[in-house]
Design a protein around this motif. Sequence first.
Motif, PDB file in Angstrom:
ATOM      1  N   GLU A 139       1.269  -9.225   5.590  1.00 48.87           N
ATOM      2  CA  GLU A 139      -0.155  -9.085   5.901  1.00 48.87           C
ATOM      3  C   GLU A 139      -0.975  -8.921   4.634  1.00 48.87           C
ATOM      4  OE1 GLU A 139      -3.715  -8.726   8.063  1.00 48.87           O
ATOM      5  OE2 GLU A 139      -1.728  -9.329   8.777  1.00 48.87           O
ATOM      6  N   ASP A 140      -0.497  -8.059   3.726  1.00 49.83           N
ATOM      7  CA  ASP A 140      -1.234  -7.831   2.481  1.00 49.83           C
ATOM      8  C   ASP A 140      -1.198  -9.058   1.581  1.00 49.83           C
ATOM      9  OD1 ASP A 140      -2.046  -5.321   3.170  1.00 49.83           O
ATOM     10  OD2 ASP A 140      -0.431  -4.273   2.103  1.00 49.83           O
ATOM     11  N   ARG A 143      -3.695 -11.537   2.979  1.00 51.32           N
ATOM     12  CA  ARG A 143      -5.075 -11.087   2.755  1.00 51.32           C
ATOM     13  C   ARG A 143      -5.482 -11.246   1.298  1.00 51.32           C
ATOM     14  NH1 ARG A 143      -6.776  -6.504   0.765  1.00 51.32           N
ATOM     15  NH2 ARG A 143      -4.685  -5.580   0.978  1.00 51.32           N
ATOM     16  N   HIS A 249      -7.622 -14.163   7.365  1.00 46.36           N
ATOM     17  CA  HIS A 249      -8.525 -13.588   6.360  1.00 46.36           C
ATOM     18  C   HIS A 249      -9.349 -14.663   5.665  1.00 46.36           C
ATOM     19  CE1 HIS A 249      -7.228  -9.395   6.573  1.00 46.36           C
ATOM     20  NE2 HIS A 249      -5.989  -9.840   6.731  1.00 46.36           N
ATOM     21  N   PRO A 253     -13.052 -13.255   7.100  1.00 47.35           N
ATOM     22  CA  PRO A 253     -12.811 -12.145   6.160  1.00 47.35           C
ATOM     23  C   PRO A 253     -13.429 -10.842   6.670  1.00 47.35           C
ATOM     24  CG  PRO A 253     -14.557 -13.554   5.347  1.00 47.35           C
ATOM     25  CD  PRO A 253     -13.974 -14.255   6.540  1.00 47.35           C
ATOM     26  N   GLN A 254     -12.779  -9.747   6.379  1.00 46.93           N
ATOM     27  CA  GLN A 254     -13.255  -8.461   6.879  1.00 46.93           C
ATOM     28  C   GLN A 254     -14.639  -8.118   6.338  1.00 46.93           C
ATOM     29  OE1 GLN A 254     -10.128  -5.650   6.002  1.00 46.93           O
ATOM     30  NE2 GLN A 254      -8.792  -6.434   7.622  1.00 46.93           N
ATOM     31  N   GLN A 294      -8.371  -8.944  13.809  1.00 50.07           N
ATOM     32  CA  GLN A 294      -9.077  -8.451  12.630  1.00 50.07           C
ATOM     33  C   GLN A 294      -9.777  -7.124  12.917  1.00 50.07           C
ATOM     34  OE1 GLN A 294      -7.618  -9.939  10.263  1.00 50.07           O
ATOM     35  NE2 GLN A 294      -9.356 -10.799   9.112  1.00 50.07           N
TER      36      GLN A 294
END
Length: 415
Positions: A139-140, A143, A249, A253-254, A294
């Motif tokens: 996940e990281d 992202r 992402h 994107p967050q 998200q």
Amino acid sequence: MRMDLQQVGARVRRERERAGLTQRELAELTDISQPTLARIELGTRPRLTIAELDRLAMAIGVPLRELTSGSPVRDRVRIAARTAGVPAVALEAALRRAVDILVLDERLDRLVHGGRPSAAGIRPLAADLSLPDPSASGEDQGRVLALAVRRLLDLGGAPLADPAELAERLAGVDTAVVDFPAGIDGFTLTDPVRAVTLIVVSTNAVTERQRFTYCHELGHFIFGDGTETHLLDGGRTSAELRCDAFARHLLAPQDGIRAWLGVNGPGGESAFDERRCALLARHFGVSLMVILIQLERMGMITGRQVERLRGPSGAQLAWRYGWGPQYAGKQEISRTVRPPQRVLERATTAYQAGKLGIRVLADLQGQDPTVTETALTAAGVIPEPPRIRRADMHRLLTRTRSAAPLQHPSREQEE
């Protein structure tokens, strides 16, 4: 040289049709009678000389080896088909359609002067990216790489206008929309000899799914995941999950979600009803599920809310909340076959030079040949008349000294 003449005949017929020639036209170009050519294509003629095959190959415009042995491109292409539960026949049909594009692209190297143009004539930018720490979670990693791409292209938190164009610009790959059987969203093919990569998505996938597939496959390309580890059988590898995160992402994107929420009212669990989540999904051009994942990872909704809100399709949400006609229009576009721009441009050049038949361009665009020809004529693209090409007799004599006539193994005694 002993070969299966039925296979040879099938290749002759296929390449003749791709060249846009009738049997009569090819017979005239090669001094082979039409009845004889018909028997060759059916594989019922017991003997076929190298000289005859060479004349056929020259008239059609393909190397002799493609008639005798098939295309080397098909043998060397590496395919990352990330599918599960798709019938083998359907998968094979999809792969064949996609590989046909790379086969044609390789053929155009010989037909069109000037080499193969790069995407938009610009150096790909992916070489400027640094890959995330491989010890981090998938996940990281996804992202971090997505944020790096956005910084590189100065996208901020804005929605992506065209993920296919982004993939071409960023990685120098080709992209296409191809008419695949149901159940296949898309995959990636690479010709390692020519260093050409093609990302294809299906006309059966809705717009938001096509966008996600482009980004997912782009993630595999940038991470250098290859092909073998992604042939799935009901499960999802860590590389798959990492590229899912990259696509999420990159598309939503967050920071972009926070910015949208800041403009469109306060947050909080009670604020996230179906309508608000649907509007977010529409803004970023993704599925409702992408937005829900998200929001959950951002700590804005709970897993229980995800389960309560998930389910409606993009079409259902669009018609419930007022953008149904716009959504339907986008889906109509997504169902249209779209070949790689560079391949179609070169194919059109070859067609205008009289080196490629209209059937090739029509098949490439999923159209009826008459429709394609009418459009090209209206654009002033008219092919030069075909020229009769004769075989190089010195070259043929050199070949035939060491090559016997082609024969059916079971017909060696026939005349």
